[in-house]
Design a protein around this motif. Structure first.
Motif, PDB file in Angstrom:
ATOM      1  N   TYR B 121       0.831  -1.178   0.002  1.00 14.81           N
ATOM      2  CA  TYR B 121       0.049   0.032   0.019  1.00 14.81           C
ATOM      3  C   TYR B 121       0.993   1.217   0.077  1.00 14.81           C
ATOM      4  CZ  TYR B 121      -3.743   3.208   0.946  1.00 14.81           C
ATOM      5  OH  TYR B 121      -4.657   4.154   0.751  1.00 14.81           O
ATOM      6  N   TYR B 122       0.648   2.164  -1.096  1.00 12.10           N
ATOM      7  CA  TYR B 122       1.458   3.318  -1.029  1.00 12.10           C
ATOM      8  C   TYR B 122       0.540   4.275  -0.370  1.00 12.10           C
ATOM      9  CZ  TYR B 122       4.498   1.359  -4.511  1.00 12.10           C
ATOM     10  OH  TYR B 122       5.472   0.532  -5.119  1.00 12.10           O
ATOM     11  N   ASP B 123       1.131   5.005   0.622  1.00 13.50           N
ATOM     12  CA  ASP B 123       0.248   5.870   1.594  1.00 13.50           C
ATOM     13  C   ASP B 123       1.141   7.152   1.490  1.00 13.50           C
ATOM     14  OD1 ASP B 123      -1.743   6.551   3.031  1.00 13.50           O
ATOM     15  OD2 ASP B 123      -1.603   5.328   4.440  1.00 13.50           O
ATOM     16  N   GLY B 124       0.464   8.051   1.981  1.00 12.59           N
ATOM     17  CA  GLY B 124       1.039   9.350   2.390  1.00 12.59           C
ATOM     18  C   GLY B 124       0.316  10.389   3.266  1.00 12.59           C
ATOM     19  N   PRO B 223       5.443   4.317   1.849  1.00  9.93           N
ATOM     20  CA  PRO B 223       5.256   3.035   1.275  1.00  9.93           C
ATOM     21  C   PRO B 223       5.260   1.880   2.538  1.00  9.93           C
ATOM     22  CG  PRO B 223       7.526   3.634   0.948  1.00  9.93           C
ATOM     23  CD  PRO B 223       6.859   4.810   1.654  1.00  9.93           C
ATOM     24  N   LEU B 224       4.166   1.288   2.428  1.00  8.86           N
ATOM     25  CA  LEU B 224       3.719   0.148   3.551  1.00  8.86           C
ATOM     26  C   LEU B 224       3.933  -1.147   2.871  1.00  8.86           C
ATOM     27  CD1 LEU B 224       0.562   1.745   4.994  1.00  8.86           C
ATOM     28  CD2 LEU B 224       3.029   2.529   5.581  1.00  8.86           C
ATOM     29  N   GLY B 225       4.708  -2.004   3.416  1.00  4.95           N
ATOM     30  CA  GLY B 225       4.833  -3.259   3.131  1.00  4.95           C
ATOM     31  C   GLY B 225       5.384  -4.382   4.197  1.00  4.95           C
ATOM     32  N   PRO B 226       5.480  -5.521   3.701  1.00  3.32           N
ATOM     33  CA  PRO B 226       6.087  -6.667   4.543  1.00  3.32           C
ATOM     34  C   PRO B 226       7.231  -6.727   4.907  1.00  3.32           C
ATOM     35  CG  PRO B 226       5.474  -7.518   2.442  1.00  3.32           C
ATOM     36  CD  PRO B 226       5.119  -6.127   2.308  1.00  3.32           C
ATOM     37  N   GLY B 304      -6.475  -6.208  -6.494  1.00  2.65           N
ATOM     38  CA  GLY B 304      -7.593  -5.404  -6.415  1.00  2.65           C
ATOM     39  C   GLY B 304      -8.673  -5.902  -5.744  1.00  2.65           C
ATOM     40  N   GLU B 305      -9.154  -7.252  -6.007  1.00  2.00           N
ATOM     41  CA  GLU B 305     -10.170  -7.703  -5.152  1.00  2.00           C
ATOM     42  C   GLU B 305     -10.166  -7.409  -3.623  1.00  2.00           C
ATOM     43  OE1 GLU B 305     -12.162 -11.476  -6.740  1.00  2.00           O
ATOM     44  OE2 GLU B 305     -10.057 -11.571  -7.308  1.00  2.00           O
ATOM     45  N   ILE B 306      -8.904  -7.560  -3.141  1.00  2.00           N
ATOM     46  CA  ILE B 306      -8.439  -7.640  -1.727  1.00  2.00           C
ATOM     47  C   ILE B 306      -8.633  -5.991  -1.317  1.00  2.00           C
ATOM     48  CG2 ILE B 306      -6.798  -7.655   0.204  1.00  2.00           C
ATOM     49  CD1 ILE B 306      -5.562  -9.968  -1.473  1.00  2.00           C
ATOM     50  N   PHE B 307      -8.111  -5.165  -2.340  1.00  3.95           N
ATOM     51  CA  PHE B 307      -8.346  -3.713  -1.837  1.00  3.95           C
ATOM     52  C   PHE B 307      -9.783  -3.398  -1.896  1.00  3.95           C
ATOM     53  CE2 PHE B 307      -8.240   0.657  -2.739  1.00  3.95           C
ATOM     54  CZ  PHE B 307      -7.035   1.034  -2.439  1.00  3.95           C
ATOM     55  N   GLU B 308     -10.630  -3.701  -2.930  1.00  4.48           N
ATOM     56  CA  GLU B 308     -11.953  -3.315  -3.084  1.00  4.48           C
ATOM     57  C   GLU B 308     -12.753  -3.708  -1.936  1.00  4.48           C
ATOM     58  OE1 GLU B 308     -13.276  -1.192  -4.750  1.00  4.48           O
ATOM     59  OE2 GLU B 308     -11.451  -0.831  -5.807  1.00  4.48           O
ATOM     60  N   LYS B 329      -3.053   1.439 -15.518  1.00  4.37           N
ATOM     61  CA  LYS B 329      -4.178   2.171 -15.301  1.00  4.37           C
ATOM     62  C   LYS B 329      -3.727   3.507 -14.486  1.00  4.37           C
ATOM     63  CE  LYS B 329      -7.048  -1.929 -15.058  1.00  4.37           C
ATOM     64  NZ  LYS B 329      -7.836  -2.774 -14.093  1.00  4.37           N
ATOM     65  N   GLY B 330      -2.465   3.803 -14.689  1.00  7.33           N
ATOM     66  CA  GLY B 330      -2.165   5.317 -14.080  1.00  7.33           C
ATOM     67  C   GLY B 330      -1.646   5.219 -12.633  1.00  7.33           C
ATOM     68  N   GLY B 331      -1.648   4.038 -11.931  1.00  6.31           N
ATOM     69  CA  GLY B 331      -0.890   3.912 -10.511  1.00  6.31           C
ATOM     70  C   GLY B 331       0.635   3.513 -10.677  1.00  6.31           C
ATOM     71  N   ILE B 332       1.184   3.181  -9.632  1.00  4.91           N
ATOM     72  CA  ILE B 332       2.672   2.858  -9.620  1.00  4.91           C
ATOM     73  C   ILE B 332       2.792   1.630  -9.137  1.00  4.91           C
ATOM     74  CG2 ILE B 332       3.423   5.114  -9.344  1.00  4.91           C
ATOM     75  CD1 ILE B 332       3.820   4.553  -6.334  1.00  4.91           C
ATOM     76  N   LEU B 333       1.773   0.675  -9.332  1.00  4.83           N
ATOM     77  CA  LEU B 333       1.862  -0.721  -8.794  1.00  4.83           C
ATOM     78  C   LEU B 333       2.302  -1.419  -9.842  1.00  4.83           C
ATOM     79  CD1 LEU B 333       0.822  -1.831  -5.933  1.00  4.83           C
ATOM     80  CD2 LEU B 333      -1.144  -2.714  -7.066  1.00  4.83           C
ATOM     81  N   TYR B 334       3.623  -2.039  -9.668  1.00  2.00           N
ATOM     82  CA  TYR B 334       4.363  -2.648 -10.882  1.00  2.00           C
ATOM     83  C   TYR B 334       5.238  -3.753 -10.347  1.00  2.00           C
ATOM     84  CZ  TYR B 334       7.781  -2.451 -14.792  1.00  2.00           C
ATOM     85  OH  TYR B 334       8.326  -2.771 -15.983  1.00  2.00           O
ATOM     86  N   ALA B 335       4.514  -4.932 -10.618  1.00  2.00           N
ATOM     87  CA  ALA B 335       5.432  -6.283 -10.201  1.00  2.00           C
ATOM     88  C   ALA B 335       6.289  -6.820 -11.304  1.00  2.00           C
ATOM     89  CB  ALA B 335       4.270  -7.350  -9.891  1.00  2.00           C
TER      90      ALA B 335
END
Lengths: 437, 339
Positions: B121-124, B223-226, B304-308, B329-335
């Motif tokens: 999750y990208y937070d700010g 940036p929040l992560g494991p 996306g499903e988890i997020f929604e 789609k305009g975000g920065i989520l990039y695997a």
């Protein structure tokens, strides 16, 4: 018959007492004496009444008239009415009581809780049958077994350990009689007893448990500590802390007055160290330092660690409270005990401690109440006591935003427990008051 | 001499404990479950339902990891950790992985010796203010009283932001988010600042959320992560690639509902085949079964499903995807590519 004529001004019979004037008796008189006895009191009374009415006018509609008991979310509550959203307590009540304890096993903590009252009955009321004290002594292990489950032979093994220690203390002195000074022999026996018990607990119990499990396996389904929470957790920590701190506190208080320099130094060191450190620090040590120091994979239950730390903390305070009681006794009592030819333990048990403890009751109960409320500090190390449960509950989308209802509910629980303790202590003081004043 | 012996013993003990930690994957497999550190409660991210089960955005990622390793999303135990205990719990081996909306910073990565494995999750940091104050930008906040949680990075970010913009503010120190809600609603402060996700969650609980606005400025990167312990590479790879697999699944349109049919049907896309274990031996490389990603995706769906489900726009939290949208789609989520 003229001489028999009644004299007009002599009453023939007593005039029946007339009721006191309305202004001095009954409710009105009481109110006049206590509430409106002067300008200042009248003003104070009116102001207080206004204040109470103001608070009630806010709380009563909120809590009783407009409150919502059945809804599935805060939004649902708000749609129904604008009072307290008690639906959250309705839904999460069992979670507040048991934490995450498996639903089908909840009879076990309930049974342990009921048995707790049987166990403390002889300790609290002198009218109870004395033989129950044996049950009280065994209760901690029984409760442990009921709540955590596992093999029955573990707790039995622990009892065996205590028996071994007791046997050492009881019989070792007679073995060395004549060869050693009596006090020294006793001291050595106590040391040997503690050592034997500790060794048994460290190494013997597991083998004992496994061996007997092989013969007859009696056990309850184990429940891990992570599933304990809510009031169950508070009660476990509070009750074990209370039950443990009184005897340890007495021993420490006596030790502090001892003439043996070693015992005195150990007791003073322990008391001053523990009192000099905040409880939160001790909890952090229990949680954090121990996980570094113990080899990885060591199973040393977190709740057990917390109970030990809380007990140690309360014991140090208890010791000082009881020392106050000991110091409050006139020297004559000690001298009287000596002059009766009683040895140290008998004089303490029969003469000194009963009086010292009686003096200390308010302080002791004070420490108990403080300890019980301090159990909420475990939230810092991630244990989910009632206050700790607030966070995950409020993080649920359905209930996010609820504050007063939940805190009020927890406050009510703690109030009931602490108030009961304080009433009991007053009862005890009245009962033991043999009129030295 | 004695000191030397002690030191050697201590070093040996350390080596032993590090050695014991190094093979977390083996440990995890041996004990049969993952011990996952989560928050003690953060709206949408980690909470307990009425049956006492943990759920939430972070929790589902942990469960997906368990599903990848054991094929069972319930082969997991949760340790609730506070902001103060989380790093110790991980360092001491009490937990295997920490999924607790933890910001990836240099000092945590390097000095505390943890490996961050990606960002879920990208937070700010943002600002919330009453609508009737008529403020539409954070640059108009000169002289405002600000409710701020003490001892957090947000406190430092706030000071930086106001200093950089030559503005003054009056801080109202608070301890928890709950306290902040009360203070803000009682008008003890004009502005409440914390992570934007937290602001949205807080605003959602108000009786009149439409009267409060979250200002557009985001003044920090969170940036929040494991994370796992340093030197735990085989285990860290698994956590990292479970997260990546869920992101790739969203890219490729693999959902909890269609993952089984995707895995069995003859899909054309070779990357889907590789991901779902139809082709190649990627599971084996990770030390997992071939269909590990199938189990992971089945747990709670793709990213996306988890997020929604937990924090998306249809929930009470109501967060927009924003930066957390896929890069396509305009975000920065990039695997990284799955090959």
């Amino acid at each position: 018959m003229a001489g028999e004529k009644p004299v007009a001004f002599v009453a023939e019979r007593q005039i029946p007492p007339s009721p006191p004037p309305v202004r001095t008796g009954g409710a009105l008189g009481w109110a006049r004496d206590n509430l409106f006895s002067g300008v200042f009191n009248t003003v104070a009374t009116l102001l207080s009444l206004a204040f109470v009415a103001y608070i009630l006018a806010m709380v009563v509609p909120w809590l009783f008239l407009d409150s919502v008991w059945n809804a599935s979310s805060l939004q649902g509550c708000r749609e129904v009415d604008d009072g307290a959203c008690l639906a959250v307590i309705n839904e999460r009540f069992l979670q507040f009581v048991f934490g995450f304890y498996p639903e089908e096993l909840r009879w076990r903590p309930i049974l342990a809780f009921v048995l707790l009252f049987v166990a403390i009955w002889p300790a609290l009321f002198s009218s109870a049958p004395r033989k129950l004290l044996i049950f009280s002594a065994l209760y901690p292990l029984l409760a442990y077994w009921l709540i955590w489950g596992g093999s029955l032979w573990g707790p039995v093994g622990a009892v065996v350990g205590i028996a071994i220690g007791w046997a050492c203390i009881r019989f070792l002195p007679s073995l060395v009689r004549g060869r050693l000074d009596e006090g020294l022999a006793f001291l050595a026996a106590v040391g040997a007893g503690i050592l034997a018990t500790a060794l048994w607990w460290l190494f013997g119990v597991i083998a004992f448990e496994e061996a007997l499990d092989g013969v007859v396996a009696i056990g309850l389904e184990p429940v891990e500590s992570a599933r304990l929470g809510g009031f169950l957790l508070s009660t476990i920590i509070g009750v074990s802390g209370i039950a443990g701190s009184l005897p340890i506190g007495i021993v420490l208080a006596l030790g502090r007055q001892s003439n043996l320099i070693l015992i005195k130094a150990v007791c003073v060191g322990f008391i001053e160290f523990i009192r000099g450190v905040p409880l939160i620090t001790l909890l952090f040590v229990a949680w954090l330092l121990l996980s570094y120091f113990l080899p990885p994979g060591t199973e040393f239950d977190l709740i057990l660690r917390v109970v030990i730390m809380v007990t140690a903390f309360a014991s140090a305070y208890m010791a000082e409270v009881i020392r106050g009681g000991l110091a409050g006794l006139p020297t004559g009592q000690y001298e009287a005990a000596d002059s009766l030819g009683l040895d140290y333990w008998k004089s303490m048990r029969l003469i000194i401690l009963p009086q010292a403890l009686k003096i200390s009751i308010p302080g002791i109960v004070n420490t108990f109440i403080g300890l019980f409320k301090d159990t909420t500090l475990v939230i810092i190390i991630g244990l989910l006591d009632p206050v700790g449960l607030l966070q995950p509950i409020r993080a649920d989308q359905n209930w996010n935003g609820i504050v007063w209802e939940l805190y009020g509910f927890i406050a009510l629980f703690f109030f009931i427990f602490c108030f009961a303790m304080s009433r009991y202590s007053m009862y005890l003081e009245r009962n033991l008051d043999v009129g030295h004043r | 001499m004695k000191l030397k012996t002690t030191l050697v013993a201590a070093a040996a003990a350390t080596a032993f404990s590090v050695g014991a930690h190094a093979a977390t994957l083996d440990d995890v497999k041996a004990k049969g479950f993952i011990q996952c550190g989560v928050s003690t409660g953060l709206a949408g991210f980690a909470f307990t339902d009425s049956d006492g089960n943990w759920d939430g955005f972070d929790v589902v990622f942990c469960r997906a990891t368990a599903a990848a390793v054991f094929g069972d999303p319930n082969a997991i135990k949760f340790t609730p950790t506070t902001g103060k205990t989380r790093f110790t719990a991980l360092a001491s081996g009490e937990i295997d992985v920490l999924y607790r909306n933890t910001t990836w910073t240099l000092s945590r990565d390097v000095d505390l010796k943890f490996s961050f494995l990606g960002v879920n999750y990208y937070d700010g940091q943002g600002f919330m203010i009453r609508k009737d104050m008529g403020v539409s930008s954070a640059s108009e906040l000169d002289g405002a009283t600000v409710c701020i949680q003490t001892g957090t990075t947000t406190e430092l970010n706030l000071a930086d932001f106001f200093r950089a913009n030559n503005m003054s503010y009056e801080p109202v120190p608070i301890e928890t988010n709950a306290e902040a809600q009360q203070k803000y609603l009682a008008n003890a402060c004009d502005v409440y600042t914390t992570d934007a996700s937290g602001l949205a969650a807080t605003r959602a609980t108000f009786e009149d959320p439409e009267n409060h606005v979250i200002l557009p400025e985001i003044i920090s990167k969170e940036p929040l992560g494991p994370l796992v312990r340093h030197g735990d590479n085989a285990w860290g790879d698994i956590v990292r690639w479970v997260l990546n697999a869920l992101i790739i699944a969203e890219e490729k349109g693999i959902t909890a509902a269609n993952v089984d049919s995707m895995a069995s049907a003859d899909t054309k896309d070779p990357e889907i085949k590789r991901l779902l274990g139809v082709e190649g031996n990627y599971g084996e490389m990770l030390g997992l079964s071939a269909d590990w990603a199938v189990h992971a995706i089945k747990t709670g769906g793709n990213y996306g499903e988890i997020f929604e489900k937990h924090i998306g726009e249809n929930t009470a939290i109501g967060l927009a995807r924003g930066l957390n949208q896929l890069w396509t789609k305009g975000g920065i989520l990039y695997a990284p590519p799955f090959r």
